[in-house]
Write an enzyme that holds these catalytic residues in place. Structure first.
Site, PDB file in Angstrom:
ATOM      1  N   CYS A  80       6.207  -2.187  -1.782  1.00 44.59           N
ATOM      2  CA  CYS A  80       5.018  -1.469  -1.315  1.00 44.59           C
ATOM      3  C   CYS A  80       3.736  -1.681  -2.061  1.00 44.59           C
ATOM      4  O   CYS A  80       3.356  -2.816  -2.521  1.00 44.59           O
ATOM      5  CB  CYS A  80       5.154  -0.161  -0.606  1.00 44.59           C
ATOM      6  SG  CYS A  80       4.301   0.310   0.585  1.00 44.59           S
ATOM      7  N   ARG A 107      -3.469  -4.650   3.168  1.00 41.35           N
ATOM      8  CA  ARG A 107      -2.978  -3.325   2.975  1.00 41.35           C
ATOM      9  C   ARG A 107      -2.937  -2.559   4.203  1.00 41.35           C
ATOM     10  O   ARG A 107      -3.753  -3.135   5.257  1.00 41.35           O
ATOM     11  CB  ARG A 107      -4.046  -2.299   2.078  1.00 41.35           C
ATOM     12  CG  ARG A 107      -4.043  -2.909   0.796  1.00 41.35           C
ATOM     13  CD  ARG A 107      -4.850  -2.176  -0.211  1.00 41.35           C
ATOM     14  NE  ARG A 107      -4.504  -1.019  -0.214  1.00 41.35           N
ATOM     15  CZ  ARG A 107      -5.397  -0.011  -0.884  1.00 41.35           C
ATOM     16  NH1 ARG A 107      -6.663  -0.301  -1.210  1.00 41.35           N
ATOM     17  NH2 ARG A 107      -4.959   1.359  -0.904  1.00 41.35           N
ATOM     18  N   HIS A 177      10.230   0.389   1.128  1.00 34.35           N
ATOM     19  CA  HIS A 177      10.888   1.258   0.157  1.00 34.35           C
ATOM     20  C   HIS A 177      12.289   1.099  -0.007  1.00 34.35           C
ATOM     21  O   HIS A 177      13.035   2.201   0.573  1.00 34.35           O
ATOM     22  CB  HIS A 177      10.486   2.457   0.114  1.00 34.35           C
ATOM     23  CG  HIS A 177       8.935   2.622   0.105  1.00 34.35           C
ATOM     24  ND1 HIS A 177       8.184   2.848  -1.123  1.00 34.35           N
ATOM     25  CD2 HIS A 177       7.909   2.653   1.070  1.00 34.35           C
ATOM     26  CE1 HIS A 177       7.047   3.150  -0.807  1.00 34.35           C
ATOM     27  NE2 HIS A 177       6.873   2.877   0.249  1.00 34.35           N
ATOM     28  N   GLU A 179      14.158   1.781  -2.335  1.00 32.29           N
ATOM     29  CA  GLU A 179      14.601   2.858  -3.290  1.00 32.29           C
ATOM     30  C   GLU A 179      14.596   4.318  -2.665  1.00 32.29           C
ATOM     31  O   GLU A 179      15.388   5.288  -3.021  1.00 32.29           O
ATOM     32  CB  GLU A 179      13.479   3.153  -4.510  1.00 32.29           C
ATOM     33  CG  GLU A 179      11.824   3.862  -4.152  1.00 32.29           C
ATOM     34  CD  GLU A 179      11.149   2.648  -3.521  1.00 32.29           C
ATOM     35  OE1 GLU A 179      11.606   1.635  -3.245  1.00 32.29           O
ATOM     36  OE2 GLU A 179       9.858   2.996  -3.222  1.00 32.29           O
TER      37      GLU A 179
HETATM   38  N1  GLN Z   1      -0.960   2.142   1.582  1.00 32.81           N
HETATM   39  C1  GLN Z   1      -0.737   2.027   0.127  1.00 32.81           C
HETATM   40  C2  GLN Z   1      -1.514   1.027  -0.562  1.00 32.81           C
HETATM   41  O1  GLN Z   1      -1.989   0.325  -0.058  1.00 32.81           O
HETATM   42  C3  GLN Z   1       0.705   1.476  -0.245  1.00 32.81           C
HETATM   43  C4  GLN Z   1       1.732   2.529   0.513  1.00 32.81           C
HETATM   44  C5  GLN Z   1       3.080   2.841  -0.135  1.00 32.81           C
HETATM   45  O2  GLN Z   1       3.317   2.220  -1.223  1.00 32.81           O
HETATM   46  N2  GLN Z   1       4.079   3.287   0.467  1.00 32.81           N
HETATM   47  O3  GLN Z   1      -1.628   1.087  -1.626  1.00 32.81           O
END
Ligand code: GLN
Length: 197
Positions: A80, A107, A177, A179
Site C-alpha cells: 500500500c 494514490r 495489505h 499483513e
Molecule cells: N492512502 C495512503 C497513501 O496514499 C495509503 C494507504 C495505506 O497504506 N493503507 O499514502
C-alpha cells in the site's frame, strides 16, 4: 540460517508485518536508522501514509541508504503506502519516493468508488486467490517495461485494468495489505526472493 527481515518502522502498520514474519520463523526487526538497515537480508515497507513515511525517511537519513540497498538487490516487499514509497512518481504532487520501482502510482485510486473494501484477487504464481484488504489504496497508473504485473483490478468507470500487485526483480509491491489477514503467501513470495538472491 535464519533470514533477517528489516521492517521500516517510521509510521504505519509495521507491527502487523513483524508479527506475520515472526510467525513464519523469520528474525524480523524494526528499522529506523541506517545502522539497523545494514543487518537486513530483506526489507518491508508497510502501509500507512506514504507522504509521512517518505518525509520521516528523509529526516532519519534513510532515503539514500534504502535506495542503495534495494538497487544492490536486497529483496523488498512494499504494501500500500509502501508501494507508493518504492515508486518513481505519483499522478499527484511530488512527494519523497525511492524511485526504485518503475511505476507511476495513483494514490487513493479507489476513492471515487469506495474508500476501503475487500476482494478475492487472483495473483499470478499463487494457486488460490488472495483475500485482499484495500484501505484507501493506490493502483498503478503506468508500468515500466521491466515490471511484471501479477494482479490487476478493473476500473468500473472506464473498464481499464490497473495493476495492484507487481514485481520488478527484487522488488514486490501490493496495493493491498497482506499483513492484515492470516494468509502468509505474499510474505512467503518475498522470502523466496531471498533464497533466489
Ligand atoms: N492512502 C495512503 C497513501 O496514499 C495509503 C494507504 C495505506 O497504506 N493503507 O499514502
Amino acid at each position: 540460517m535464519t533470514v533477517r527481515v528489516g521492517v521500516l518502522a517510521l509510521q504505519g502498520d509495521f507491527r502487523e508485518h513483524l508479527a506475520m514474519l515472526r510467525g513464519l520463523g523469520v528474525d524480523a526487526f524494526e528499522v529506523r536508522t541506517p545502522e539497523e538497515l545494514e543487518a537486513a537480508d530483506a526489507l518491508v515497507i508497510p502501509g500507512g501514509e506514504s507522504t509521512t513515511i517518505g518525509r520521516l525517511a528523509r529526516i532519519y537519513g534513510l532515503l539514500d541508504p534504502l535506495r542503495a540497498r534495494i538497487e544492490a538487490g536486497t529483496p523488498v516487499l512494499g504494501t500500500c503506502a509502501g508501494m507508493i514509497v518504492l515508486g518513481a512518481a505519483t499522478t499527484g504532487p511530488d512527494q519523497p519516493q525511492l524511485g526504485v520501482l518503475d511505476v507511476v502510482v495513483e494514490r487513493n485510486a479507489f476513492g471515487r468508488q469506495v474508500d476501503s473494501f475487500e476482494a478475492d484477487l487472483a495473483v499470478a504464481g499463487l494457486d488460490r486467490p488472495v483475500h485482499a484488504v484495500f484501505i484507501r489504496a493506490p493502483w498503478i497508473a503506468k508500468v515500466g517495461a521491466g515490471v511484471e504485473v501479477l494482479a490487476a483490478v478493473t476500473d468500473p468507470e472506464t473498464g481499464e485494468q490497473h495493476p495492484v500487485v507487481v514485481r520488478q526483480g527484487n522488488i514486490l509491491a501490493t496495493s493491498f495489505h497482506p499483513e492484515l489477514t492470516g494468509d502468509t503467501r505474499v510474505h512467503e513470495m518475498m522470502l523466496a526472493m531471498v533464497e533466489e538472491s
